[in-house]
Design a protein around this motif. Structure first.
Motif, PDB file in Angstrom:
ATOM      1  N   GLU A 101      56.610   8.902   0.580  1.00 16.64           N
ATOM      2  CA  GLU A 101      56.658   8.067   1.773  1.00 16.64           C
ATOM      3  C   GLU A 101      57.156   6.749   1.278  1.00 16.64           C
ATOM      4  N   ILE A 102      57.640   6.113   2.298  1.00 21.67           N
ATOM      5  CA  ILE A 102      58.463   4.929   2.035  1.00 21.67           C
ATOM      6  C   ILE A 102      57.436   3.778   1.840  1.00 21.67           C
ATOM      7  N   SER A 143      70.309   0.338   6.917  1.00 21.18           N
ATOM      8  CA  SER A 143      69.465  -0.687   7.769  1.00 21.18           C
ATOM      9  C   SER A 143      69.025  -1.805   6.660  1.00 21.18           C
ATOM     10  N   PHE A 191      66.136  -3.265   6.476  1.00 18.62           N
ATOM     11  CA  PHE A 191      64.702  -3.246   6.327  1.00 18.62           C
ATOM     12  C   PHE A 191      64.127  -2.150   5.316  1.00 18.62           C
ATOM     13  N   ALA A 192      62.891  -2.765   4.753  1.00 15.81           N
ATOM     14  CA  ALA A 192      62.352  -1.858   3.687  1.00 15.81           C
ATOM     15  C   ALA A 192      61.623  -0.608   4.256  1.00 15.81           C
ATOM     16  N   SER A 193      61.256  -0.669   5.417  1.00 13.88           N
ATOM     17  CA  SER A 193      60.762   0.604   5.914  1.00 13.88           C
ATOM     18  C   SER A 193      61.107   0.414   7.560  1.00 13.88           C
ATOM     19  N   GLU A 194      61.169   2.031   8.193  1.00 12.70           N
ATOM     20  CA  GLU A 194      61.307   2.012   9.464  1.00 12.70           C
ATOM     21  C   GLU A 194      60.241   1.229  10.230  1.00 12.70           C
ATOM     22  N   ARG A 195      59.094   1.396   9.982  1.00 16.40           N
ATOM     23  CA  ARG A 195      58.122   0.602  10.837  1.00 16.40           C
ATOM     24  C   ARG A 195      58.313  -0.988  10.769  1.00 16.40           C
ATOM     25  N   GLU A 240      61.428  -2.141  10.571  1.00 18.86           N
ATOM     26  CA  GLU A 240      62.338  -2.418  11.557  1.00 18.86           C
ATOM     27  C   GLU A 240      61.928  -2.566  12.930  1.00 18.86           C
ATOM     28  N   ASP A 241      60.969  -1.366  13.271  1.00 16.57           N
ATOM     29  CA  ASP A 241      60.706  -1.334  14.623  1.00 16.57           C
ATOM     30  C   ASP A 241      59.719  -2.448  14.976  1.00 16.57           C
ATOM     31  N   THR A 296      59.964  -5.682  13.673  1.00 19.55           N
ATOM     32  CA  THR A 296      60.543  -6.792  13.846  1.00 19.55           C
ATOM     33  C   THR A 296      61.496  -6.560  15.264  1.00 19.55           C
ATOM     34  N   ALA A 297      62.105  -5.758  15.574  1.00 23.80           N
ATOM     35  CA  ALA A 297      62.823  -5.590  16.668  1.00 23.80           C
ATOM     36  C   ALA A 297      61.816  -6.136  17.864  1.00 23.80           C
ATOM     37  N   LEU A 298      60.446  -5.528  17.864  1.00 23.28           N
ATOM     38  CA  LEU A 298      59.976  -5.884  19.060  1.00 23.28           C
ATOM     39  C   LEU A 298      59.440  -7.227  18.952  1.00 23.28           C
TER      40      LEU A 298
END
Lengths: 67, 542, 159
Positions: free
Chosen positions: A20-21, A36, A38-42, A44-45, A47-49
């Motif tokens: 897991e990341i 990317s 960011f350190a993880s996909e979550r 990134e998402d 932060t975008a939100l």
């Protein structure tokens, strides 16, 4: 005689596909592999939100609430 | 000292932006900007130049005075600064200079060529941005100072999709959702099986048809990347498949909008077709904006299809995993494939949709209603086609029957391409607004006169005027501004994504994946074209 | 010819051209000069650029993909080395190494590190665009303009 070695696309060791990341995964790994910052996909998402909500708030402030 | 040297490009860009902002502010460029037909964006130019310029300069000063760190501020603000500013400058230059120049140049070439280059190739700012990105990476390469910032592209594109959520109503989402689930479901499964079947006929290895079927069926390179580890594809199979899908998608991005315009598809039909037939999701967004960049109907439809495809991807991964499960000996659970990989940003899209449905963005005094906004905005213009209809009608003297004030309103509509006050009076908000509203009511009078058969106007002219009126209606200023932010996010994101398309990847197209890919891709595009024309009717979009 | 070269770096990735280099080294050069041979296979670092404009996948999917590429290419390289070993008896005494990076840069860096005095590569071949034959790895070819200025020792191209 069998010769087999693993080739590594050298990007550090955290956040490899099999594990897991982690929360604090190697940033370089993410930058190189997933293109990317960011350190993880979550992260990134989310932060975008959050940035979208901030944009929305500012827009609302100047086009609806203040005017 | 060396740190200052590294930051020189950022200093230069920031300085240029501020100088540019000052020059625009003085009004020296007004003739040039009027010639390019972008003078109405002057205020935005000045604001953006100053804000971005100052941020770039401050960032560059901090970057050159301190050691690069690993704090949140360093990673997300300071290090990507150069790239973000570069992408923004490219977006601004393309939107305000390159796009109008291309239009003017292709109009002047019209006499020799017999057609307008920008219309045939759909060279609007979105496509030009993507192309500029591709050109930069494959010639000079991404400059070192911009590398970190360019990686923000997909993040910003996600922001664009989230913001787009604010533009749907329940009825639209429901209707479009049903269309997209049926069409995508049918074509995803159809293409996957077609490719597997073709692979069988041509006696190709299962691993290759596995990656290719996902790529051709679902969402292009994204699906290939997701499926390759599951089916244990060979290196050559991955390379050729990715190359084929990338090239095929880029060609589609140019061909689809032209065909769509030729057969006169409406926004919903084109969005549905592009969303089904084009492989990569960034290219779907680009094609939708290429079809119509003035208002965002097509993009709205296409993105719903995109999102449906994203949600279909895990299903296909699961199906292929089961298909190949015996050979690879790898077990994938529902959790690892669907839940762990669920794109959270889609929840953001839904959140904005809910906020918008709750009426947060409509003006307080009018719920989703008769709010009138006559300020300057590129998106409240009539479409170029409508403008030409109006202009020709004016030259042909079709408006002779109108009274003087109606005539003036029509003349101004053709002059400004939208209903608005006078450009010179833009600083006096009250007067500007009054003039704009007066013009709008004159135009409404024209339509009423046509309806009462007092004035005869062709159907196209009537619908162009109607569109101009509806453009200033119904949209709250909040929604208009939010949509503009979204369009900038998309432009930024697509330039950045263009920079990730390398010629290495494109030239990798070939071999059996090319043969099978072209057969299945063309079949999918053609079949979906007819099904969309047959089934999809116009959905009333706000 | 004897002792003319002490350490030969043979660069191969299993293509037809590279096989000519293998044959040249193991049947003629190694015999004639008595040099030590190191076989180098480079994994093109540009694999990570192959995901194109894909932005939909999570970072984990990207990482999974590159993990798979590494694993898969390692297997393919191992197969290739076994092929060399089974053809040329001389290859048993050779070293086999693999590195990831830009092709020209990696070849010259490895040559410098190992102190090689000759680099052998296969001939330049025109890539046929219209062929159904699929070759391993990426299609991209090394450019002389990039390779030549970096060379630490003579370069021999197998005919």
């Amino acid at each position: 005689m069998t010769k087999k070695k693993k080739v590594v696309i050298d990007t550090g060791d955290a956040g490899k596909g099999t594990s897991e990341i982690a929360e604090n995964a190697n940033t370089q790994e993410m930058e190189e592999r997933a293109l990317s910052v960011f350190a993880s996909e979550r992260n990134e998402d989310i932060t975008a939100l959050v940035l979208c909500l901030i944009t929305t708030f500012i827009v609302l402030l100047f086009t609806k609430w203040v005017v | 000292m060396s740190r200052t040297k590294e930051n020189i490009p950022v200093f230069i860009m920031g300085g240029l932006l501020i100088v540019y902002g000052i020059i625009v502010q003085t009004g020296v460029l007004l003739p040039l900007l009027t010639y390019l037909h972008v003078h109405k964006s002057m205020d935005l130019m000045v604001t953006m130049s100053f804000v971005i310029g100052v941020i770039a300069l401050v960032g560059a000063v901090i970057n050159s005075s301190k050691e690069p760190g690993n704090s949140v501020f360093d990673r997300f603000v300071l290090q990507p600064m150069g790239g973000i500013v570069l992408l923004l400058i490219m977006a601004m230059a393309i939107r305000w200079y390159l796009e109008p120049l291309v239009i003017i140049m292709s109009k002047s070439l019209h006499a020799t060529l017999g057609f307008d280059v920008y219309k045939v190739l759909n060279l609007n700012y979105v496509v030009l941005g993507l192309l500029a990105g591709v050109l930069l990476t494959n010639t000079y390469g991404i400059p070192k100072f911009a590398a970190a910032g360019v990686k923000c592209a997909r993040f910003v594109l996600k922001m664009g999709v989230i913001m787009l959520g604010a533009r749907y109503s329940f009825a639209e989402l429901a209707k479009l959702g049903v269309y997209s689930i049926w069409l995508i479901g049918f074509f995803v499964l159809g293409t996957v099986f077609l490719v597997l079947w073709l692979g069988n006929i041509f006696k190709q290895p299962k691993t290759m048809t596995g990656v290719l079927s996902a790529g051709m069926g679902v969402c292009g390179v994204s699906a290939t990347v997701a499926v390759a580890p599951v089916v244990k594809a060979k290196s050559s199979e991955m390379a050729y498949t990715i190359g084929t899908i990338l090239s095929f998608g880029i060609i589609c991005m140019f061909i689809f909008p032209t065909i769509g315009k030729l057969v006169g598809m409406n926004a919903v039909q084109f969005g549905a077709w592009a969303g089904t037939g084009i492989l990569n999701s960034a290219q779907v967004a680009a094609a939708a904006l290429a079809f119509n960049a003035v208002d965002i109907k097509t993009l709205k439809v296409a993105e719903i299809f995109n999102i449906t495809r994203v949600l279909f991807l895990p299903v296909i991964v699961l199906v292929l995993a089961t298909w190949f499960g015996k050979e690879s000996g790898q077990k994938l659970s529902f959790k690892t494939v669907v839940i762990d990989k669920f794109p959270i940003f889609i929840l953001g899209f839904l959140l904005l949709f809910i906020l918008s449905s709750a009426g947060l963005f409509s003006p307080p005094e009018h719920y989703k209603g008769k709010y009138i906004d006559v300020s300057y905005n590129k998106r409240t213009e009539v479409t170029p086609e409508e403008w030409e209809v109006l202009n020709k009608a004016m030259q042909a003297g079709a408006f002779k029957e109108l009274n003087e004030s109606q005539m003036m309103a029509v003349t101004d509509l053709i002059h400004q391409r939208q209903i608005a006050g006078n450009f010179d009076e833009r600083n006096d908000k009250t007067k500007f607004d009054q003039v704009g509203r007066a013009r709008m009511s004159e135009l409404e009078g024209v339509l009423a006169a046509v309806k009462a058969k007092q004035v005869r106007l062709s159907k196209e002219v009537g619908s162009a005027i109607k569109h101009a009126i509806s453009q200033v209606h119904k949209k709250s200023k909040t929604v208009v501004t939010l949509t503009d932010c979204m369009i900038w996010f998309f432009a930024f994101g697509l330039i950045g994504l263009g920079m990730q398309i390398t010629k290495k990847a494109i030239f990798q197209a070939g071999g059996w994946p090319l043969v099978i890919g072209v057969i299945s891709g063309v079949a999918k595009a053609t079949l979906s074209f007819f099904i969309v024309l047959w089934l999809v009717k116009d959905v009333v979009l706000k | 010819m004897e002792n003319m070269f002490k350490h030969i770096l043979l660069c191969t990735h299993g293509s037809d051209g590279a096989r000519k280099a293998e044959a040249l080294v193991f049947t003629q050069l190694a015999e004639a000069t008595g040099a030590k041979v190191t076989v180098l296979t480079v994994l093109d670092k540009d694999w990570r650029l192959m995901t194109g404009d894909d932005w939909l996948n999570s970072s984990k999917t990207h990482a999974d993909f590159l993990d798979h590429v590494e694993e898969q290419v390692s297997e393919e390289i191992a197969d290739d080395w076994n092929r060399i070993l089974s053809i040329y008896a001389k290859a048993r005494s050779a070293d086999f190494v693999q590195h990831t990076g830009g092709i020209a840069e990696t070849i010259t860096t490895v040559a410098r590190q190992l102190g090689c005095d000759l680099i052998v590569i296969g001939p330049y071949r025109k890539t046929k665009r219209l062929t159904l034959k699929m070759e391993k790895g990426l299609r991209d070819r090394m450019k002389n303009e990039v390779l030549h200025p970096l060379l630490p020792c003579p370069l021999m191209i197998a005919p």
